[in-house]
Scaffold this motif. Structure first.
Motif, PDB file in Angstrom:
ATOM      1  N   MET A  75      -2.456   6.020  -4.194  1.00  0.00           N
ATOM      2  CA  MET A  75      -2.792   5.318  -2.957  1.00  0.00           C
ATOM      3  C   MET A  75      -4.136   4.601  -3.132  1.00  0.00           C
ATOM      4  SD  MET A  75      -1.689   8.391  -0.306  1.00  0.00           S
ATOM      5  CE  MET A  75      -3.198   9.284  -0.708  1.00  0.00           C
ATOM      6  N   PHE A  76      -4.095   3.293  -3.090  1.00  0.00           N
ATOM      7  CA  PHE A  76      -5.286   2.484  -3.344  1.00  0.00           C
ATOM      8  C   PHE A  76      -5.887   1.994  -2.028  1.00  0.00           C
ATOM      9  CE2 PHE A  76      -2.953   2.419  -7.275  1.00  0.00           C
ATOM     10  CZ  PHE A  76      -3.922   2.433  -8.262  1.00  0.00           C
ATOM     11  N   LEU A  77      -7.162   2.317  -1.829  1.00  0.00           N
ATOM     12  CA  LEU A  77      -7.919   1.890  -0.656  1.00  0.00           C
ATOM     13  C   LEU A  77      -8.861   0.780  -1.116  1.00  0.00           C
ATOM     14  CD1 LEU A  77      -8.415   2.529   2.340  1.00  0.00           C
ATOM     15  CD2 LEU A  77     -10.097   4.227   1.611  1.00  0.00           C
ATOM     16  N   HIS A 132      -3.628  -0.194   0.535  1.00  0.00           N
ATOM     17  CA  HIS A 132      -4.187  -0.468   1.854  1.00  0.00           C
ATOM     18  C   HIS A 132      -5.339  -1.447   1.663  1.00  0.00           C
ATOM     19  CE1 HIS A 132      -6.539   0.004   5.515  1.00  0.00           C
ATOM     20  NE2 HIS A 132      -5.549   0.683   6.078  1.00  0.00           N
ATOM     21  N   ALA A 133      -5.096  -2.728   1.978  1.00  0.00           N
ATOM     22  CA  ALA A 133      -6.108  -3.779   1.830  1.00  0.00           C
ATOM     23  C   ALA A 133      -6.663  -4.106   3.214  1.00  0.00           C
ATOM     24  CB  ALA A 133      -5.499  -5.014   1.181  1.00  0.00           C
ATOM     25  N   VAL A 187      -3.724 -10.389  -4.042  1.00  0.00           N
ATOM     26  CA  VAL A 187      -2.854 -11.094  -4.987  1.00  0.00           C
ATOM     27  C   VAL A 187      -2.532 -10.127  -6.118  1.00  0.00           C
ATOM     28  CG1 VAL A 187      -2.671 -13.031  -6.586  1.00  0.00           C
ATOM     29  CG2 VAL A 187      -3.898 -13.310  -4.412  1.00  0.00           C
ATOM     30  N   HIS A 188      -1.251  -9.885  -6.354  1.00  0.00           N
ATOM     31  CA  HIS A 188      -0.848  -8.884  -7.335  1.00  0.00           C
ATOM     32  C   HIS A 188      -0.404  -9.528  -8.649  1.00  0.00           C
ATOM     33  CE1 HIS A 188      -1.267  -5.712  -4.444  1.00  0.00           C
ATOM     34  NE2 HIS A 188      -0.406  -6.277  -3.617  1.00  0.00           N
ATOM     35  N   HIS A 210       0.868  -1.614   6.067  1.00  0.00           N
ATOM     36  CA  HIS A 210       0.135  -2.127   7.223  1.00  0.00           C
ATOM     37  C   HIS A 210      -1.290  -1.592   7.183  1.00  0.00           C
ATOM     38  CE1 HIS A 210      -1.015  -3.144  11.287  1.00  0.00           C
ATOM     39  NE2 HIS A 210      -1.338  -1.871  11.491  1.00  0.00           N
ATOM     40  N   SER A 211      -2.258  -2.495   7.306  1.00  0.00           N
ATOM     41  CA  SER A 211      -3.651  -2.103   7.135  1.00  0.00           C
ATOM     42  C   SER A 211      -4.481  -2.516   8.346  1.00  0.00           C
ATOM     43  CB  SER A 211      -4.239  -2.741   5.872  1.00  0.00           C
ATOM     44  OG  SER A 211      -3.456  -2.411   4.728  1.00  0.00           O
TER      45      SER A 211
END
Length: 394
Positions: free
Chosen positions: A112-114, A141-142, A148-149, A160-161
């Motif tokens: 999980m990336f914050l 979570h941006a 951009v991936h 949803h962020s």
């Protein structure tokens, strides 16, 4: 008289010559005994001074050198009565922890990336994940801008962020939002929280086995009596959160599924931190992301957490933020040194600056502590890519 006549008939006429005369004891002299008693008490007091007493009863009589505190030998304070909300919350948490985890055919780790936006180390993470499909899932979570991936493992993995403000409850909200989404997949058995500046220190198999083959969550926790620890506590948290239970730790955790469930189920203790642990509260700066989870797990399942984070951070500079690595800092030696650390360190914020260190025990065995590290500037990507195959095999 009759007795004398009887003795005379037996031929014994003068009884007092045969029977000894009664003994006359001299009267007791009070002053002698008083002096003896005073001498005895003096000897006892001198002995107590030379050999300090350590038992509970002697501590009550003599001075406290070497004795335990009064609070330790007084009867324990009666346990307070829980409110209806606490009874319900603790009952739910207890049942969750006592329920055996569901075993799935394809257990995965949720990463999980914050992040505020685009992840600068996607290319490195792509190399880390490559070839291990079906054993992990990714959630992003941006909080500021749509990322951009560059990696196929991150495409369509944005959730949803909401806006995240450093030091405020919105940081905890984002963590719980990530947990909630990742929890929907029953195959996700372990959950890892990472920032945009985090990088892996080992290969995927090493990380997977390290996390999946143990039954604890790697949540950082320690007791800091200083102004940046217990000094942030507010009595408004009573009665649910007591001062003695108020803990501190890094926010970067890994968590088993049962623990993720109780965090998602909790609203009672979360609300206390939302209302009373925030910057500027009562003239203090309390940061809920540093206190909520360490305190919550210390109260609910202290034996179920490792008390250290598997994400390495260098606080040696003594600043408000940890050391951030530049391109010239990233060498094989640096990465090797980090991956070989096998003790966790905490430093209190009081005047003593007490350094507390503990062995990192994995299933009772001493092992290297860290699986990930931060903070790395985006400019370090090429050096990390260059050294990745070498340092991840250490």
């Amino acid at each position: 008289m009759k007795t004398s006549q009887a003795w005379q008939r037996l031929g014994i006429s003068n009884l007092h010559h045969i029977m000894p005369a009664p003994r006359h004891r001299p009267p007791i002299k009070g002053p002698v005994w008083i002096l003896a008693l005073i001498s005895l008490i003096s000897v006892l007091l001198i002995g107590a001074y030379i050999y300090p007493p350590r038992g509970y009863s002697s501590c009550y009589v003599f001075s406290g050198v070497g004795c335990k505190s009064i609070s330790e030998w007084l009867p324990p304070a009666p346990t307070r009565e829980y409110s209806d909300a606490e009874i319900a919350a603790r009952g739910v948490i207890r049942d969750i922890l006592l329920t055996p985890p569901i075993q799935t055919k394809s257990p995965k780790i949720a990463f999980m990336f914050l992040t505020p936006g685009t992840l600068p180390f996607e290319k490195l993470w792509d190399k880390f994940f490559d070839g291990h499909e079906g054993r992990f899932s990714v959630y992003v979570h941006a909080s500021r801008e749509r990322p951009v991936h560059l990696s196929r493992y991150f495409v369509n993995r944005d959730i949803h962020s909401e806006k995240v403000v450093w030091g405020k409850i919105s940081m905890v909200d984002a963590e719980k939002r990530l947990l909630g989404l990742a929890f929907q997949d029953p195959d996700n058995q372990h959950f890892v929280l990472l920032s945009d500046s985090c990088v892996p220190l080992h290969n995927f198999d090493y990380v997977y086995n390290y996390l999946m083959d143990t039954n604890v969550s790697f949540i950082d926790r320690f007791e800091d009596p200083g102004p940046h620890g217990s000094g942030r506590y507010s009595e408004h948290m009573l009665p649910e959160v007591d001062y003695k239970d108020f803990m501190k730790g890094a926010q970067w955790f890994t968590m088993k599924r049962q623990h993720a469930m109780i965090v998602l189920a909790d609203s009672l203790y979360y609300t206390k931190f939302k209302l009373y642990c925030k910057p500027g509260m009562e003239g203090k700066n309390c940061y809920s992301d540093e206190h909520y989870l360490p305190t919550f797990f210390y109260m609910m399942d202290p034996g179920g957490i490792a008390n250290w984070s598997v994400t390495h951070v260098d606080w040696s500079e003594g600043k408000w933020h940890p050391k951030a690595y530049r391109a010239q800092d990233v060498t094989y030696e640096l990465l090797k040194n980090i991956t070989s650390i096998d003790q966790s360190f905490h430093v209190t914020s009081d005047e003593r600056k007490l350094v507390m260190q503990e062995d990192c025990l994995w299933n009772g065995m001493k092992r290297p502590c860290y699986l990930f590290a931060r903070k790395f500037y985006p400019e370090t990507l090429e050096n990390l890519m260059h050294h990745f195959s070498n340092y991840t095999t250490i």
